[in-house]
Design a protein around this motif. Structure first.
Motif, short mmCIF file in Angstrom:
data_model
loop_
_atom_site.label_atom_id
_atom_site.label_comp_id
_atom_site.label_asym_id
_atom_site.label_seq_id
_atom_site.Cartn_x
_atom_site.Cartn_y
_atom_site.Cartn_z
N GLY A 141 26.08 56.62 45.16
CA GLY A 141 27.22 57.27 44.53
C GLY A 141 28.54 56.86 45.15
N THR A 142 28.55 55.77 45.91
CA THR A 142 29.80 55.37 46.56
C THR A 142 30.40 54.13 45.91
N PHE A 143 29.75 53.67 44.87
CA PHE A 143 30.22 52.43 44.26
C PHE A 143 31.54 52.67 43.53
N ALA A 144 32.58 51.99 43.96
CA ALA A 144 33.88 52.11 43.29
C ALA A 144 34.11 50.80 42.54
N LEU A 145 34.12 50.90 41.24
CA LEU A 145 34.18 49.67 40.45
C LEU A 145 35.47 48.89 40.66
N ASN A 146 36.50 49.59 41.08
CA ASN A 146 37.75 48.85 41.28
C ASN A 146 37.82 48.17 42.64
N ALA A 147 36.83 48.41 43.49
CA ALA A 147 36.85 47.72 44.79
C ALA A 147 35.46 47.30 45.22
N PRO A 148 34.72 46.58 44.40
CA PRO A 148 33.39 46.15 44.83
C PRO A 148 33.48 44.93 45.75
N LEU A 149 32.43 44.74 46.49
CA LEU A 149 32.35 43.56 47.36
C LEU A 149 31.21 42.68 46.88
N LEU A 150 31.47 41.38 46.84
CA LEU A 150 30.45 40.46 46.34
C LEU A 150 30.12 39.43 47.42
N GLU A 151 28.83 39.39 47.78
CA GLU A 151 28.39 38.33 48.68
C GLU A 151 27.85 37.21 47.80
N GLY B 270 30.50 33.20 50.79
CA GLY B 270 31.50 34.11 51.32
C GLY B 270 31.33 35.51 50.78
N MET B 271 32.13 36.41 51.33
CA MET B 271 32.16 37.80 50.88
C MET B 271 33.52 38.04 50.23
N LEU B 272 33.50 38.42 48.94
CA LEU B 272 34.76 38.52 48.21
C LEU B 272 34.98 39.93 47.68
N ALA B 273 36.22 40.37 47.70
CA ALA B 273 36.62 41.58 46.98
C ALA B 273 37.11 41.12 45.61
N ALA B 274 37.20 42.05 44.66
CA ALA B 274 37.62 41.67 43.31
C ALA B 274 39.00 41.02 43.36
N GLY B 275 39.14 39.86 42.71
CA GLY B 275 40.41 39.14 42.67
C GLY B 275 40.51 38.06 43.73
N GLU B 276 39.59 38.06 44.71
CA GLU B 276 39.65 37.06 45.78
C GLU B 276 38.89 35.79 45.39
N SER B 277 39.23 34.68 46.03
CA SER B 277 38.62 33.39 45.71
C SER B 277 38.06 32.73 46.96
N LEU B 278 37.19 31.76 46.74
CA LEU B 278 36.77 30.90 47.86
C LEU B 278 36.82 29.45 47.37
N PRO B 279 37.07 28.51 48.29
CA PRO B 279 37.20 27.11 47.88
C PRO B 279 35.85 26.54 47.42
N LEU B 280 35.92 25.73 46.36
CA LEU B 280 34.70 25.12 45.83
C LEU B 280 35.03 23.76 45.24
N ARG B 281 34.45 22.71 45.75
CA ARG B 281 34.60 21.33 45.24
C ARG B 281 36.07 20.98 44.97
N GLY B 282 36.93 21.31 45.84
CA GLY B 282 38.35 21.00 45.68
C GLY B 282 39.06 21.98 44.79
N ASP C 271 35.79 40.44 38.41
CA ASP C 271 35.52 41.88 38.40
C ASP C 271 34.02 42.12 38.33
N ALA C 272 33.64 43.38 38.45
CA ALA C 272 32.23 43.77 38.24
C ALA C 272 32.24 44.96 37.30
N ARG C 273 31.47 44.85 36.25
CA ARG C 273 31.42 45.94 35.27
C ARG C 273 29.97 46.34 35.05
#
Lengths: 279, 460
Positions: free
Chosen positions: B325-335, B348-360, B367-369
């Motif tokens: 019951g702690t899942f906040a859809l506006n701030a999920p974390l994605l591994e 990497g571990m990303l919050a919604a809106g964050e990026s990681l470098p990939l192939r240049g 988001d997560a819905r």
């Protein structure tokens, strides 16, 4: 999800009930084989006395887990035995000649409770799809059908016993062969009615849950086949005049199929039903 | 032709057909059915049974309930049922008021006659009959027809009629039902087109399912037990039916909704969809990956997938565990781990809106819905089937709980003495009826009998 204090009391109450049912079974058998009519009354008192702790155990579980005893095999077997016995006592009160069938009903009940006690008694949550009044109807009528079928088997076995010339001593304490034959058919008929309502309620519930009243699930299909077998038996009895031994053996075959459908198939087939009765 | 008709409509054929349907059902329950078995499991069964599987396939036993042999057997049984229904109806009509004559021991299986007091004991007789549950149906001169369980005579007719109704309803459902499963994302809309269905099926006489209905998922509300099992699942929907104003509704499991001939059911399947955006080598690829809900408490929702038009594969884990019951859809974390031909190229571990470098370029966690599974159906004749079930149950209750019983009473004078004669008719439970008839006759004898005539009663 396992309240150990409640569970301990529940198991103790169940064992007390098993003890009373064993005594009742012995009294019924003694009454039948040694022509002691008063034994039946004592056996019924034992059954009624056993039903008190049995009811208390089921009620405690119901309160603790918030839903009826129809989720795990432990509670399914226990509640099946409870309903079969209540049904038997009501029937025995209405038709006194059926009392001797307690010789089958009481051992069946204590066996069911005893087998239940060796299963995992953990409580299970009710999945949302099972929250339906139709499920309660489905389960209740399945249990009633089991009760009626056990009684029918009891009457059929007593008929065969009565027919056995070697057991002459048995004869005085059980009703005439014709009456037993008729009762075995009558209770098979009751079982047929309850089985029908069980299938219908299950279909309505499935339609409400998944928009499909029939899914050819293995247990559904075996249940239909059992229903068809009882229908065939009714025709054989009505139009082909199957009476006596033929009828008794046909009923034993019907009972075997019902037993397989209710108690054995959920263990061996992958089915929607067996998934619910998990532990 | 007449002979064929007679054989087809005979009771023997009816019984054989009942047994044949039962046998086919058992075969269908033993051989895995393609329509209800997962493809993987079915392939496994085929591999394990190299001899039986091709035979079953050739005989269509793996599609038993839509096979010709099953449909023809059920069709023939229905014809036999129709014929028996007519017979039952005629019997029930005849049983409504059976002729009393001839009145003798040959006609009645249960018969007794004994002397009574000279005055006609009609009222006392009716009172005794009432105590046994019998009511007078007809009085004709010196004769009274008593009946118990009048409804019982219709039992078999209702039962057979109900079975015909069930078969008709089931056949209509098979031919005309349309059905589909929709995996609907929050803030997304189902427009009723074929492509919107995850799967769709329709009966042989039904058109492909294109419901005239738009359904938007506003929000999805799952609830969990403490051990992570699902407690409930509800969807807030916005439904637009044809040109009507959109209507907000909520549906839950076991609470279906009917709009414009279409029924919507909340499925127990639901989960999460992770939105990713890959920008690399001048291309931008939006990618949505559906993942299931957590398998156990304390574990994240996890899933894998391949990104289209690339050789990239992703493994994701969505935190935190929503069953707590702690899942906040506006701030999920994605591994996330990205692999190319089995070799890890980014993680990497990303919050919604964050990026990681990939192939240049970059991989962005948009988001997560949540997604909700909806079952959509139309053209089911379930109401007819349930009406049939009702008739079958009513018929069986009438047959087994209320069997028809008739007693004909006649006042006679034999050798200048008043006599009463009782004749009993029962179609079922003869031995139990004989018992009741004897008790009834004894009651009449004790209240109205002139003397002990044991031989009369012994004849019952």
């Amino acid at each position: 999800m396992l309240n150990l204090t409640w569970l301990r009391y529940e198991v103790i109450l169940h064992w007390i009930a098993v003890g009373m049912y064993i005594v009742a079974a012995v009294l019924y058998t003694y009454g039948v084989f040694f022509s002691k009519g008063g034994m039946f009354a004592r056996a019924e008192m034992c059954l009624a006395a056993g039903l008190v702790p049995h009811s208390a155990a089921l009620l405690m579980r119901w309160i603790e887990q918030g839903h009826g005893p129809y989720m795990t095999r432990y509670e399914v077997l226990s509640s099946d035995a409870w309903i079969a016995l209540v049904f038997f006592l009501m029937i025995a009160r209405r038709w006194e000649k059926v009392r001797a069938a307690g010789m089958v009903a009481a051992p069946a009940a204590f066996l069911m409770v005893a087998v239940a006690l060796f299963r995992n008694p953990a409580m299970a949550n009710l999945p949302p799809s099972l929250r339906s009044v139709w499920l309660v109807m489905h389960v209740t009528f399945a249990k009633l059908a089991a009760g009626a079928i056990i009684l029918s088997l009891g009457a059929a076995l007593l008929y065969l016993l009565k027919e056995k010339a070697a057991l002459r001593k048995v004869r005085p304490r059980i009703p005439s062969a014709e009456i037993l034959d008729e009762y075995s058919y009558k209770f098979a008929g009751f079982g047929f009615v309850f089985w029908t309502i069980n299938i219908a309620a299950g279909a309505i519930w499935a339609d409400q849950s998944w928009g499909r009243y029939w899914g050819w699930d293995p247990i559904e299909t075996w249940s239909l086949a059992t229903w068809i077998m009882y229908g065939a038996f009714a025709h054989l009895r009505m139009f082909w005049k199957w009476r006596g031994k033929k009828s008794a053996y046909a009923l034993i075959a019907c009972f075997a199929l019902s037993l397989f459908t209710i108690f054995i198939l959920p263990f061996v087939a992958k089915s929607l039903h067996s998934e619910y009765f998990t532990p | 032709m007449k002979r064929l008709k007679r054989v087809l409509l005979s009771r023997r054929s009816g019984l054989l057909l009942i047994c044949a349907v039962g046998l086919l059902c058992l075969i269908g329950a033993t051989v895995p059915q393609r329509s209800v078995t997962a493809p993987g499991r079915f392939a496994q069964w085929e591999a394990l049974h190299p001899v039986a599987a091709p035979v079953a396939a050739a005989l269509r036993f793996d599609r038993m309930y839509t096979s010709m042999i099953f449909l023809v057997t059920v069709g023939m049984l229905s014809i036999a049922l129709g014929a028996s229904l007519l017979r039952m109806y005629r019997t029930a009509r005849r049983d409504a008021a059976p002729p009393a004559a001839p009145f003798n021991a040959e006609r009645f299986r249960h018969f007794v006659r004994f002397p009574v007091r000279p005055e006609r004991p009609r009222d006392k007789l009716l009172k005794t009959a009432g105590e046994f549950g019998y009511a007078p149906l007809r009085e004709d001169g010196g004769m009274i027809l008593l009946r118990k369980h009048a409804a019982g005579r219709w039992g078999a007719t209702l039962l057979h009629g109900g079975m015909l109704v069930v078969v008709a309803g089931a056949l209509a459902t098979y031919l005309f039902e349309q059905r589909g499963f929709v995996q609907l994302l929050e803030r997304d809309t189902f427009f009723g087109s074929g492509g919107d269905f995850m799967y769709e099926e329709h009966g042989p006489l039904a058109a492909p399912f294109r419901p005239d209905l738009w359904v938007s998922l506003l929000a999805f509300h799952p609830a969990y037990h403490a051990n992570g099992e699902v407690k409930s699942a509800e969807s807030d929907l916005l439904i637009r039916e044809g040109d009507r104003q959109p209507e907000p509704v909520r549906i839950g499991i076991n609470e279906p909704l009917r709009r414009g001939g279409v029924e919507l059911y909340q499925s127990g399947f639901f989960g999460y969809t992770v939105g990713l955006r890959i920008e690399t080598q001048g291309r931008a690829i939006p990618y949505y990956l559906s993942i299931d809900r957590p398998a156990a408490p304390g574990t994240p929702s996890a899933g894998t997938g391949g990104i289209p038009t690339t050789s990239l594969a992703v493994q994701v884990k969505l935190y935190p565990d929503p069953s707590r019951g702690t899942f906040a859809l506006n701030a999920p974390l994605l591994e996330i781990r990205v692999q190319e031909r089995g070799k890890e190229v980014a993680s990497g571990m990303l919050a919604a809106g964050e990026s990681l470098p990939l192939r240049g370029g970059t991989l962005t966690f948009s988001d997560a819905r949540q997604w909700s599974g909806l079952i959509v159906t139309a053209g089911s004749f379930s109401g007819i089937v349930f009406a049939g079930f009702g008739l079958i149950a009513a018929g069986l209750i009438a047959v087994y709980f209320f069997p028809l019983r008739l007693i004909v009473v006649r006042f006679e004078r034999v050798d200048d003495r008043a006599h009463i004669a009782l004749g009993g008719i029962a179609r079922r439970e003869q031995a139990l009826f004989a018992d009741e008839f004897r008790h009834f006759a004894e009651s009449i004898y004790l209240t109205e009998g002139m003397a002990h005539v044991e031989s009369d009663l012994a004849a019952v």
